[in-house]
Design a protein around this motif. Structure first.
Motif, PDB file in Angstrom:
ATOM      1  N   UNK A   1       0.838  -1.198   0.000  1.00 31.91           N
ATOM      2  CA  UNK A   1       0.000   0.000   0.000  1.00 31.91           C
ATOM      3  C   UNK A   1       0.881   1.259   0.000  1.00 31.91           C
ATOM      4  N   UNK A   2       1.913   1.305   0.826  1.00 23.80           N
ATOM      5  CA  UNK A   2       2.821   2.453   0.886  1.00 23.80           C
ATOM      6  C   UNK A   2       3.640   2.584  -0.401  1.00 23.80           C
ATOM      7  N   UNK A   3       3.976   1.475  -0.978  1.00 25.26           N
ATOM      8  CA  UNK A   3       4.722   1.489  -2.225  1.00 25.26           C
ATOM      9  C   UNK A   3       3.878   2.123  -3.336  1.00 25.26           C
ATOM     10  N   UNK A   4       2.619   1.790  -3.424  1.00 30.25           N
ATOM     11  CA  UNK A   4       1.723   2.363  -4.438  1.00 30.25           C
ATOM     12  C   UNK A   4       1.549   3.859  -4.197  1.00 30.25           C
ATOM     13  N   UNK A   5       1.418   4.277  -2.949  1.00 27.23           N
ATOM     14  CA  UNK A   5       1.303   5.695  -2.615  1.00 27.23           C
ATOM     15  C   UNK A   5       2.572   6.435  -3.025  1.00 27.23           C
ATOM     16  N   UNK A   6       3.722   5.828  -2.775  1.00 25.87           N
ATOM     17  CA  UNK A   6       5.003   6.444  -3.142  1.00 25.87           C
ATOM     18  C   UNK A   6       5.098   6.613  -4.671  1.00 25.87           C
ATOM     19  N   UNK A   7       4.713   5.591  -5.439  1.00 26.78           N
ATOM     20  CA  UNK A   7       4.746   5.655  -6.904  1.00 26.78           C
ATOM     21  C   UNK A   7       3.827   6.768  -7.403  1.00 26.78           C
ATOM     22  N   UNK A   8       2.620   6.850  -6.883  1.00 28.30           N
ATOM     23  CA  UNK A   8       1.673   7.882  -7.297  1.00 28.30           C
ATOM     24  C   UNK A   8       2.225   9.271  -6.951  1.00 28.30           C
ATOM     25  N   UNK A   9       2.840   9.400  -5.786  1.00 25.13           N
ATOM     26  CA  UNK A   9       3.447  10.675  -5.382  1.00 25.13           C
ATOM     27  C   UNK A   9       4.573  11.087  -6.313  1.00 25.13           C
ATOM     28  N   UNK A  10       5.410  10.149  -6.723  1.00 31.21           N
ATOM     29  CA  UNK A  10       6.512  10.456  -7.643  1.00 31.21           C
ATOM     30  C   UNK A  10       5.983  10.884  -9.010  1.00 31.21           C
ATOM     31  N   UNK A  11       4.965  10.211  -9.496  1.00 33.82           N
ATOM     32  CA  UNK A  11       4.382  10.580 -10.788  1.00 33.82           C
ATOM     33  C   UNK A  11       3.798  11.986 -10.708  1.00 33.82           C
ATOM     34  N   UNK A  12       3.087  12.296  -9.643  1.00 36.34           N
ATOM     35  CA  UNK A  12       2.536  13.637  -9.475  1.00 36.34           C
ATOM     36  C   UNK A  12       3.635  14.691  -9.350  1.00 36.34           C
ATOM     37  N   UNK A  13       4.680  14.376  -8.603  1.00 32.77           N
ATOM     38  CA  UNK A  13       5.791  15.313  -8.444  1.00 32.77           C
ATOM     39  C   UNK A  13       6.450  15.602  -9.796  1.00 32.77           C
ATOM     40  N   UNK A  14       6.662  14.596 -10.606  1.00 34.20           N
ATOM     41  CA  UNK A  14       7.264  14.782 -11.932  1.00 34.20           C
ATOM     42  C   UNK A  14       6.331  15.591 -12.823  1.00 34.20           C
ATOM     43  N   UNK A  15       5.043  15.281 -12.772  1.00 31.31           N
ATOM     44  CA  UNK A  15       4.079  15.997 -13.615  1.00 31.31           C
ATOM     45  C   UNK A  15       3.979  17.468 -13.228  1.00 31.31           C
ATOM     46  N   UNK A  16       4.050  17.774 -11.949  1.00 36.33           N
ATOM     47  CA  UNK A  16       3.899  19.155 -11.502  1.00 36.33           C
ATOM     48  C   UNK A  16       5.157  19.995 -11.666  1.00 36.33           C
ATOM     49  N   UNK A  17       6.315  19.375 -11.740  1.00 38.01           N
ATOM     50  CA  UNK A  17       7.565  20.139 -11.837  1.00 38.01           C
ATOM     51  C   UNK A  17       8.110  20.227 -13.253  1.00 38.01           C
ATOM     52  N   UNK A  18       7.379  19.728 -14.254  1.00 35.49           N
ATOM     53  CA  UNK A  18       7.815  19.857 -15.641  1.00 35.49           C
ATOM     54  C   UNK A  18       7.715  21.307 -16.079  1.00 35.49           C
ATOM     55  N   UNK A  19       8.657  21.767 -16.899  1.00 39.54           N
ATOM     56  CA  UNK A  19       8.555  23.150 -17.382  1.00 39.54           C
ATOM     57  C   UNK A  19       7.330  23.313 -18.277  1.00 39.54           C
ATOM     58  N   UNK A  20       6.757  24.502 -18.233  1.00 34.81           N
ATOM     59  CA  UNK A  20       5.561  24.773 -19.036  1.00 34.81           C
ATOM     60  C   UNK A  20       5.874  24.748 -20.524  1.00 34.81           C
ATOM     61  N   UNK A  21       6.963  25.383 -20.905  1.00 31.31           N
ATOM     62  CA  UNK A  21       7.342  25.453 -22.310  1.00 31.31           C
ATOM     63  C   UNK A  21       8.748  24.887 -22.452  1.00 31.31           C
ATOM     64  N   UNK A  22       8.861  23.882 -23.247  1.00 26.72           N
ATOM     65  CA  UNK A  22      10.178  23.315 -23.510  1.00 26.72           C
ATOM     66  C   UNK A  22      10.745  23.982 -24.753  1.00 26.72           C
ATOM     67  N   UNK A  23      11.999  24.351 -24.684  1.00 28.60           N
ATOM     68  CA  UNK A  23      12.604  24.941 -25.867  1.00 28.60           C
ATOM     69  C   UNK A  23      12.819  23.845 -26.894  1.00 28.60           C
TER      70      UNK A  23
END
Length: 185
Positions: A8-30
């Motif tokens: 259960x904690x492993x699944x929560x950790x995976x979901x958290x990492x995916x959200x963290x990556x999605x939220x910290x991507x730059x808006x516009x990539x050169x």
């Protein structure tokens, strides 16, 4: 019971990492094309030499330092091209440059205007002799052609010449070959 808690904690950790990556991507990539560089990969050079160079006349300039490729399609016409691009390949340094084949001052052109449905979008000054300036000019012309915009050249006296569809297609093809050679497309 312990086994389920750990998974259960492993699944929560995976979901958290995916959200963290999605939220910290730059808006516009050169895009790669926006970064000025002239380095040419050997694989791209090999592809160009074996597949695309058939459509170009090849000559040597600069005491054998540069292989210059000029489109055969431009020479087939009776009229000189308005935007005579040429690809200069420095095979010793694995660098390739795009250049207008005539000096802009000799042709009398001052700027290029990019139009969409006959409305002026922006102006591009004709390039200086430096490679970076030639690259930037070629990049802007390619983007305009890729977006199906019209191009008008304006000389120092204010006279204007619109590129016809054949001239636009020739310029787009050589610029596409050049940016593919650099790995930008």
């Amino acid at each position: 019971m312990q086994k389920y808690v750990l998974s259960h904690w492993y699944i929560i950790w995976i979901i958290g990492m995916v959200l963290l990556i999605a939220l910290t991507q730059p808006d516009v990539r050169t895009k790669k094309i926006d970064i000025v560089s002239f380095d040419t990969a050997e694989s791209a050079q090999l592809y160009f030499t074996n597949m695309r160079s058939f459509f170009y006349f090849k000559s040597e300039e600069g005491g054998g330092t540069f292989d210059v490729y000029r489109p055969k399609a431009q020479k087939d016409d009776k009229i000189d091209p308005i935007l005579p691009f040429a690809i200069y390949s420095n095979w010793r340094a694995n660098e390739t440059y795009i250049r207008l084949d005539t000096v802009p001052d000799q042709a009398g052109w001052d700027r290029a205007e990019i139009l969409f449905e006959q409305k002026l979008l922006y102006k591009i000054p004709f390039p200086e002799i430096w490679n970076e300036s030639q690259y930037e000019f070629g990049k802007e012309i390619y983007k305009a052609l890729d977006n199906e915009h019209s191009i008008r050249l304006v000389n120092n006296n204010g006279n204007k010449v619109d590129l016809d569809s054949a001239e636009r297609q020739k310029a787009k093809q050589i610029l596409r070959d050049y940016f593919k050679l650099l790995g930008k497309l």
